[in-house]
Design an enzyme around this catalytic site. Sequence first.
Site, mmCIF file in Angstrom:
data_model
loop_
_atom_site.group_PDB
_atom_site.id
_atom_site.type_symbol
_atom_site.label_atom_id
_atom_site.label_comp_id
_atom_site.label_asym_id
_atom_site.label_seq_id
_atom_site.Cartn_x
_atom_site.Cartn_y
_atom_site.Cartn_z
ATOM 1 N N PRO A 1 57.214 41.133 35.398
ATOM 2 C CA PRO A 1 58.111 40.378 36.428
ATOM 3 C C PRO A 1 59.224 39.945 35.481
ATOM 4 O O PRO A 1 59.482 38.784 34.834
ATOM 5 C CB PRO A 1 57.423 39.343 36.825
ATOM 6 C CG PRO A 1 56.513 38.746 35.553
ATOM 7 C CD PRO A 1 55.662 40.154 35.566
ATOM 8 N N SER B 1 59.262 39.217 40.854
ATOM 9 C CA SER B 1 59.406 37.695 40.723
ATOM 10 C C SER B 1 59.740 37.046 41.769
ATOM 11 O O SER B 1 60.523 37.084 42.307
ATOM 12 C CB SER B 1 60.395 37.332 39.193
ATOM 13 O OG SER B 1 60.662 36.169 39.323
ATOM 14 N N GLN C 1 54.278 38.069 41.198
ATOM 15 C CA GLN C 1 54.306 37.054 40.722
ATOM 16 C C GLN C 1 54.937 35.851 41.310
ATOM 17 O O GLN C 1 55.718 35.828 41.879
ATOM 18 C CB GLN C 1 55.214 37.383 39.086
ATOM 19 C CG GLN C 1 55.588 35.892 38.023
ATOM 20 C CD GLN C 1 56.620 35.055 38.204
ATOM 21 O OE1 GLN C 1 57.290 35.735 39.156
ATOM 22 N NE2 GLN C 1 55.730 34.157 38.289
ATOM 23 N N ARG D 1 66.029 26.593 26.208
ATOM 24 C CA ARG D 1 66.676 28.133 24.871
ATOM 25 C C ARG D 1 68.343 27.463 24.705
ATOM 26 O O ARG D 1 69.117 27.529 25.564
ATOM 27 C CB ARG D 1 66.959 28.940 25.964
ATOM 28 C CG ARG D 1 65.473 28.997 26.675
ATOM 29 C CD ARG D 1 64.720 29.948 27.844
ATOM 30 N NE ARG D 1 63.847 30.117 28.510
ATOM 31 C CZ ARG D 1 63.879 31.280 29.950
ATOM 32 N NH1 ARG D 1 64.645 31.581 30.432
ATOM 33 N NH2 ARG D 1 62.443 31.273 29.801
ATOM 34 N N SER E 1 49.667 36.108 27.023
ATOM 35 C CA SER E 1 51.354 36.533 27.060
ATOM 36 C C SER E 1 52.352 35.013 26.609
ATOM 37 O O SER E 1 51.870 33.905 27.023
ATOM 38 C CB SER E 1 51.792 36.277 28.489
ATOM 39 O OG SER E 1 54.006 36.157 28.385
ATOM 40 N N HIS F 1 55.456 34.356 27.168
ATOM 41 C CA HIS F 1 56.329 34.407 27.991
ATOM 42 C C HIS F 1 58.395 35.450 27.328
ATOM 43 O O HIS F 1 58.974 34.932 27.177
ATOM 44 C CB HIS F 1 57.352 32.808 28.290
ATOM 45 C CG HIS F 1 57.667 33.130 29.580
ATOM 46 N ND1 HIS F 1 57.162 33.410 30.988
ATOM 47 C CD2 HIS F 1 58.788 34.190 30.302
ATOM 48 C CE1 HIS F 1 58.100 32.882 31.996
ATOM 49 N NE2 HIS F 1 59.039 33.361 31.788
ATOM 50 N N ARG G 1 60.068 32.376 24.952
ATOM 51 C CA ARG G 1 61.217 31.917 25.694
ATOM 52 C C ARG G 1 60.557 30.598 26.231
ATOM 53 O O ARG G 1 61.565 29.753 26.438
ATOM 54 C CB ARG G 1 61.268 33.230 26.538
ATOM 55 C CG ARG G 1 62.245 33.885 26.920
ATOM 56 C CD ARG G 1 61.951 35.226 28.363
ATOM 57 N NE ARG G 1 62.786 34.902 29.671
ATOM 58 C CZ ARG G 1 64.406 34.942 28.926
ATOM 59 N NH1 ARG G 1 64.805 35.253 28.163
ATOM 60 N NH2 ARG G 1 65.075 35.079 29.983
ATOM 61 N N ASP H 1 51.648 40.811 26.996
ATOM 62 C CA ASP H 1 53.074 40.619 27.109
ATOM 63 C C ASP H 1 53.369 39.938 25.849
ATOM 64 O O ASP H 1 52.337 39.032 25.291
ATOM 65 C CB ASP H 1 53.543 41.038 28.284
ATOM 66 C CG ASP H 1 54.283 39.477 28.598
ATOM 67 O OD1 ASP H 1 54.632 38.608 28.354
ATOM 68 O OD2 ASP H 1 54.287 39.441 30.065
HETATM 69 C C1 LIG Z 1 64.918 37.896 31.702
HETATM 70 C C2 LIG Z 1 63.690 37.642 31.861
HETATM 71 C C3 LIG Z 1 63.039 36.820 32.597
HETATM 72 C C4 LIG Z 1 62.545 36.955 33.246
HETATM 73 N N1 LIG Z 1 61.602 36.213 33.940
HETATM 74 C C5 LIG Z 1 60.497 35.847 34.392
HETATM 75 C C6 LIG Z 1 59.493 35.944 35.850
HETATM 76 O O1 LIG Z 1 60.264 35.556 36.671
HETATM 77 N N2 LIG Z 1 58.581 35.272 35.876
HETATM 78 C C7 LIG Z 1 57.522 35.509 35.006
HETATM 79 O O2 LIG Z 1 56.521 35.714 35.601
HETATM 80 N N3 LIG Z 1 58.181 35.465 34.139
HETATM 81 C C8 LIG Z 1 58.747 36.419 33.557
HETATM 82 N N4 LIG Z 1 59.898 36.568 31.965
HETATM 83 C C9 LIG Z 1 58.978 36.680 31.292
HETATM 84 C C10 LIG Z 1 58.293 38.647 31.243
HETATM 85 O O3 LIG Z 1 58.020 38.416 32.459
HETATM 86 C C11 LIG Z 1 56.988 38.685 29.874
HETATM 87 O O4 LIG Z 1 57.093 37.316 29.819
HETATM 88 C C12 LIG Z 1 58.333 39.204 28.597
HETATM 89 O O5 LIG Z 1 60.054 39.159 29.203
HETATM 90 C C13 LIG Z 1 57.459 39.495 27.757
HETATM 91 O O6 LIG Z 1 58.281 39.685 26.753
HETATM 92 P P1 LIG Z 1 59.057 41.047 25.971
HETATM 93 O O7 LIG Z 1 60.713 41.111 26.858
HETATM 94 O O8 LIG Z 1 59.049 41.109 24.889
HETATM 95 O O9 LIG Z 1 58.474 42.218 26.668
HETATM 96 C C14 LIG Z 1 60.911 36.699 32.226
HETATM 97 C C15 LIG Z 1 61.730 37.500 30.472
HETATM 98 C C16 LIG Z 1 62.681 38.031 30.811
HETATM 99 C C17 LIG Z 1 63.376 38.437 29.406
HETATM 100 C C1 LIG Z 2 60.047 28.483 37.889
HETATM 101 C C2 LIG Z 2 60.761 28.611 36.587
HETATM 102 C C3 LIG Z 2 62.042 29.933 36.639
HETATM 103 C C4 LIG Z 2 61.919 30.837 35.531
HETATM 104 C C5 LIG Z 2 62.798 31.643 35.541
HETATM 105 C C6 LIG Z 2 62.581 33.431 35.339
HETATM 106 C C7 LIG Z 2 62.385 33.310 33.770
HETATM 107 O O1 LIG Z 2 60.329 33.473 33.957
HETATM 108 C C8 LIG Z 2 63.347 32.918 32.802
HETATM 109 O O2 LIG Z 2 62.266 33.406 31.452
HETATM 110 O O3 LIG Z 2 64.044 33.202 32.705
#
Ligand SMILES: Cc1cc2nc3c(=O)[nH]c(=O)nc-3n(C[C@H](O)[C@H](O)[C@H](O)COP(=O)(O)O)c2cc1C
Ligand SMILES: CCCCCCC(=O)C(=O)O
Length: 380
Positions: free
Chosen positions: A85, A114, A136, A174, A269, A271, A274, A302
Amino acid sequence: MTNEDLAKSFPVTFEDWENRARTILPVSSFDYITGGAGSEETMRANRTVFLRWHIQPRVLSDVSKRDLTVTLFGRTFPAPFLLAPLGIQGVTHPEAELGSARAASRLGIPFILSTVASRTIEQVAYVMGGAPRWFQLFWPTDNDVMVSLVRRAEKAGYSAIVLTVDTAAGFGWRPRSIRNHFYPFLFGEGMANFISDPVFRSKLKQPPEKDMYAAIMQFLKIIWNPALSWENLTFLRKLTKLPILLKGILNPNDAELALQLGMDGIVVSNHGGRQLDGEIAALEALPMICDCIQGRIPVLMDSGIRGGADVLKTIALGATAVLIGRPYIYGLAVAGEKGVHQVIRNLIADIDISLANTGRKSIAEIDRSLLVQAQIGNKI
Ligand SMILES: Cc1cc2nc3c(=O)[nH]c(=O)nc-3n(C[C@H](O)[C@H](O)[C@H](O)COP(=O)(O)O)c2cc1C
Ligand SMILES: CCCCCCC(=O)C(=O)O
């Protein structure tokens, strides 16, 4: 240009896609996607941790017929990965989530939508037809809105709920986005599922079409939920019969709690590095969590997966399947649906030939015996 010509001119490696995306996207969007928390140590560790493990292949084992499928919650998928997502895809390409979802459905790869998508639950379901999709969930402080989102996902044919638990407190620190003053929510980006939600709308004095500012303020008021705790999970468990996975687990104690509270799966994960700089790399946490879970529920992972060998190493360390994030969003940035399609096709081909070169015929045959701990040079 034909599709064939287009494919020939596409980037190949993750770095190629990333570099091409850099030339296309505004700096603020590129930095938002690419960046991580703090000094990005964890984001880098997500990659370097793969160097701890080397594949020790077998040869001459007739790998002429190969099987890349995996089965999750009763459904079999053509390859052992899903599209993670990723919110607000509208800042990446005008096709946004519709492009990613269409590409995934053409190849039967599950797409995870997402909560903060740029397109709605129903719009994405519509373009996907019967193809596999999961929803998600960010659990907002307004429980009625949360219930409504889950009900809409159920009705629109999403077959699992992925509750993200590592962002409840807020965005990680960030620096790239802070430097760029990149606050997409302030412009209503990522709110499609809220603006279209009858329960969310019923709580506004005016519809968003008349007073978008008030809708954005209401969204910002409810989207972060730092008080979310394990007690809440009982409510969610009773709310839906769909399988529920917790995404953002890095500690075996949390994995055990998730299991005890009736969760059906876990996504190990951080994230994509991030959220919390300095935290453990996902691949480092994975074996501890798999040792604790002992196969009682599927464990996915992930954060840092870039190619076929990464997928195989992750499965060898106990994951049932993996999610990819940034690799496909760069595909979207470069060429919309066609770009994502190409990224997915490349990854399937890479996994296939890499599997053959390990001397294994199927994903099911991958286990710890595939790997040895690196003895030279690459330790971190
Ligand atoms: C641009 C971006 C937006 C993301 N938005 C979400 C989100 O809306 N919900 C969520 O659970 N994780 C979010 N994530 C985390 C991803 O689901 C995932 O955990 C992560 O990108 C995996 O690492 P990778 O980018 O190294 O493959 C986001 C990641 C990125 C890069
Ligand atoms: C409520 C959380 C919003 C996060 C937006 C997307 C995300 O997960 C990210 O890493 O950027």
